[in-house]
Design an enzyme around this catalytic site. Structure first.
Site, PDB file in Angstrom:
ATOM      1  N   ASP A 179       0.809  -1.221   0.000  1.00 20.50           N
ATOM      2  CA  ASP A 179       0.000   0.000   0.000  1.00 20.50           C
ATOM      3  C   ASP A 179       0.841   1.270   0.000  1.00 20.50           C
ATOM      4  OD1 ASP A 179      -2.386  -1.563   0.147  1.00 20.50           O
ATOM      5  OD2 ASP A 179      -2.080  -1.789   2.304  1.00 20.50           O
ATOM      6  N   ARG A 180       2.071   1.156  -0.500  1.00 20.63           N
ATOM      7  CA  ARG A 180       2.997   2.297  -0.581  1.00 20.63           C
ATOM      8  C   ARG A 180       3.377   2.854   0.789  1.00 20.63           C
ATOM      9  NH1 ARG A 180       4.988   1.687  -5.283  1.00 20.63           N
ATOM     10  NH2 ARG A 180       5.700   3.856  -5.317  1.00 20.63           N
ATOM     11  N   LEU A 181       3.117   2.084   1.843  1.00 19.38           N
ATOM     12  CA  LEU A 181       3.496   2.508   3.196  1.00 19.38           C
ATOM     13  C   LEU A 181       4.881   1.951   3.513  1.00 19.38           C
ATOM     14  CD1 LEU A 181       0.090   2.062   5.074  1.00 19.38           C
ATOM     15  CD2 LEU A 181       1.085   4.140   4.089  1.00 19.38           C
TER      16      LEU A 181
END
Length: 202
Positions: A179-181
């Site tokens: 999630d691009r985290l």
């Protein structure tokens, strides 16, 4: 999915880099030492290219090149640069920013002697970054040098060829996450010469 937590980090960025580089050698065997080098001249124009890391220790990261090349000219005018490694298989990136100095003559000599003979001749033949009319002249120059040094056991190192060491004041470790985290940690060198570690938002 891999993760990078505060407790995973070594207090020393060179030790941490060594861990990741060793894993990259195991998981991404095709040129894990390839690193993008970004430099800028006095006019502010930035240029980037891939070079090969040839060593690192507590003093910094080392690569070798032609001092008369574009990168060499920019480093001469503005001795600051950035390095960026990306190991896609591991979803990892490392960045380093810092001052650039030449390695010692002895260090350059040692690495020069380890290079294949063809690469040594190529360093003499190429006037790196300069415009040439065609490949023919380059290959002719190579053949001339090959003939000239045919009876010479050790080809001398060109005076315009040698090493640079990037001495970082910042090293960042990036681990890809869902999630691009992503996990991002930056080491910053303080005036006291110790490193402070901070987590960055992805």
């Amino acid at each position: 999915m891999s993760q990078l937590l505060e407790n995973d980090l070594d207090p020393n960025p060179f030790v941490q880099y060594g861990r990741w580089f060793e894993e990259a050698q195991q998981k991404q065997p095709l040129l894990p030492e390839a690193v993008t080098l970004a430099t800028a001249g006095l006019e502010g124009n930035v240029s980037a290219r891939v070079v090969l890391l040839k060593g690192f220790d507590q003093r910094g990261f080392v690569f070798f090149t032609n001092y008369n090349s574009r990168k060499g000219a920019q480093i001469h005018d503005n001795p600051q640069a950035a390095l960026c490694w990306y190991w896609g298989v591991l979803e990892r990136q490392v960045r380093a920013e810092g001052a650039v100095v030449k390695t010692t003559e002895e260090e350059s000599d040692v690495y020069w002697k380890s290079r294949p003979r063809g690469s040594q001749l190529g360093a003499w033949a190429s006037d790196q970054s300069k415009v040439i009319l065609g490949r023919g002249g380059l290959e002719e120059r190579f053949r001339e040098l090959e003939s000239n040094y045919s009876g010479v056991a050790e080809i001398p190192r060109p005076p315009h060829w040698g090493g640079y060491r990037l001495i970082p004041y910042l090293v960042e470790f990036w681990q890809g996450r869902a999630d691009r985290l992503h996990d991002r940690f930056v080491y910053r060198l303080r005036e006291s010469k110790d490193w402070v570690i901070e987590r960055l938002s992805p």
